[in-house]
Enzyme design. Structure first.
Site, short mmCIF file in Angstrom:
data_model
loop_
_atom_site.label_atom_id
_atom_site.label_comp_id
_atom_site.label_asym_id
_atom_site.label_seq_id
_atom_site.Cartn_x
_atom_site.Cartn_y
_atom_site.Cartn_z
N GLU A 1 33.96 10.56 79.23
CA GLU A 1 34.78 11.87 78.68
C GLU A 1 33.58 13.01 79.04
O GLU A 1 32.75 13.08 78.07
CB GLU A 1 35.38 11.47 77.65
N ASP B 1 37.66 19.95 67.58
CA ASP B 1 36.43 19.54 67.82
C ASP B 1 35.45 20.00 66.24
O ASP B 1 35.84 20.95 65.94
CB ASP B 1 35.69 19.92 69.00
N TYR C 1 44.84 7.44 73.81
CA TYR C 1 43.84 7.95 73.14
C TYR C 1 44.35 7.77 71.71
O TYR C 1 45.40 8.89 71.30
CB TYR C 1 43.24 9.21 73.38
#
Length: 263
Positions: free
Chosen positions: A51, A62, A175
């Site tokens: 990824e 993040d 995911y």
């Protein structure tokens, strides 16, 4: 011979009950050349899917480790176009399945048609777009389908009854986000992953990979008992941040430990 769509390369990485290891790097961290080398090292060590994060100024999903990597990549001159150049350099030496982590504004500014066409040309199997809710996916999905690129859905611990909607029409893999909050290593994962994954399996036949917080081989092994794959990001980015002459050996050793643990 029928050409395999890029998105099918992602799904195939989970075939035959094989537990897939997915590793994350930020494109251009700490430089274009070193980033290419890191990706090739991960591929050669046996990482099943890589990824690649496109640096973004406001990466809401993040944590500090990947935010710092984004800043290093920006300092090295990375742009969306340079990310595609980087993937092209990787593709000269490896056909490892690839996915991009990208925020929607980058795709929009580049142009949906142009972005997905480049993904097809470089055999990029899918996009993970953290700020693209299921309700807005139809804006992007026609381009993804046209060029055989998966829009990989993110299922959070709070998705609950929304899971069928989140995974509807998805391809590649799912995911599953292990924990609330942003990316980063965690000592413990509190979410009832067994129940969450069971709910996802009721809604889709796609393989399920779990990410957010996984960094030790023991954690990876535990996740692999219930999921089809394990995603490791911040721990890899931390090794890269050391930026020393032994980084390739450290990445190789770390991948070997994770692969042994999950399989």
């Amino acid at each position: 011979m029928t050409k395999i769509k890029p998105e099918e390369m992602l799904t195939n990485a989970f075939s035959n009950d094989h537990k897939a290891l997915i590793g994350f790097v930020t494109a251009g961290d700490p430089s274009f050349e070193k980033s290419v080398s890191e990706i090739l090292t991960l591929a050669q060590a046996g990482t099943d899917i890589i990824e690649i994060g496109i640096p973004f100024s406001d990466p809401v999903a993040d944590g500090p480790v990947i935010q710092a990597a984004d800043l290093r990549a920006f300092a090295a001159g990375m742009t969306t176009e340079r990310v595609f150049d980087l993937v092209a350099a990787v593709r000269q030496k490896s056909q490892v399945p690839l996915a991009l982590l990208v925020y929607l504004n980058n795709v929009f500014k580049y142009g949906y048609e142009r972005f997905f066409k480049r993904c097809e040309e470089l055999q990029i199997g899918g996009l993970i777009i953290p700020d693209l809710p299921a309700e807005e996916r139809p804006e992007v999905l026609p381009f993804a389908q046209k060029y055989g690129c998966a829009l990989i859905p993110l299922v959070a611990p709070t998705s609950g009854q929304r899971i069928p909607k989140v995974v509807a029409g998805a391809s590649g893999f799912v995911y599953a986000v292990s924990s609330m909050g942003v990316t980063g290593t965690r000592q413990q994962i509190q979410t009832n992953l067994k129940q969450m994954i069971a709910e996802i399996r009721q809604a889709t036949d796609l393989p399920i990979a779990v990410g957010f917080g996984i960094h030790t081989p023991a954690q990876a092994a535990e996740i692999a008992t219930v999921a089809d794959g394990v995603i490791v990001g911040s721990a890899i980015v931390k090794l890269i941040a050391e930026n020393d002459s032994a980084v390739s050996a450290k990445l190789d050793d770390y991948v070997q430990q994770l692969k042994t643990a999950i399989n």
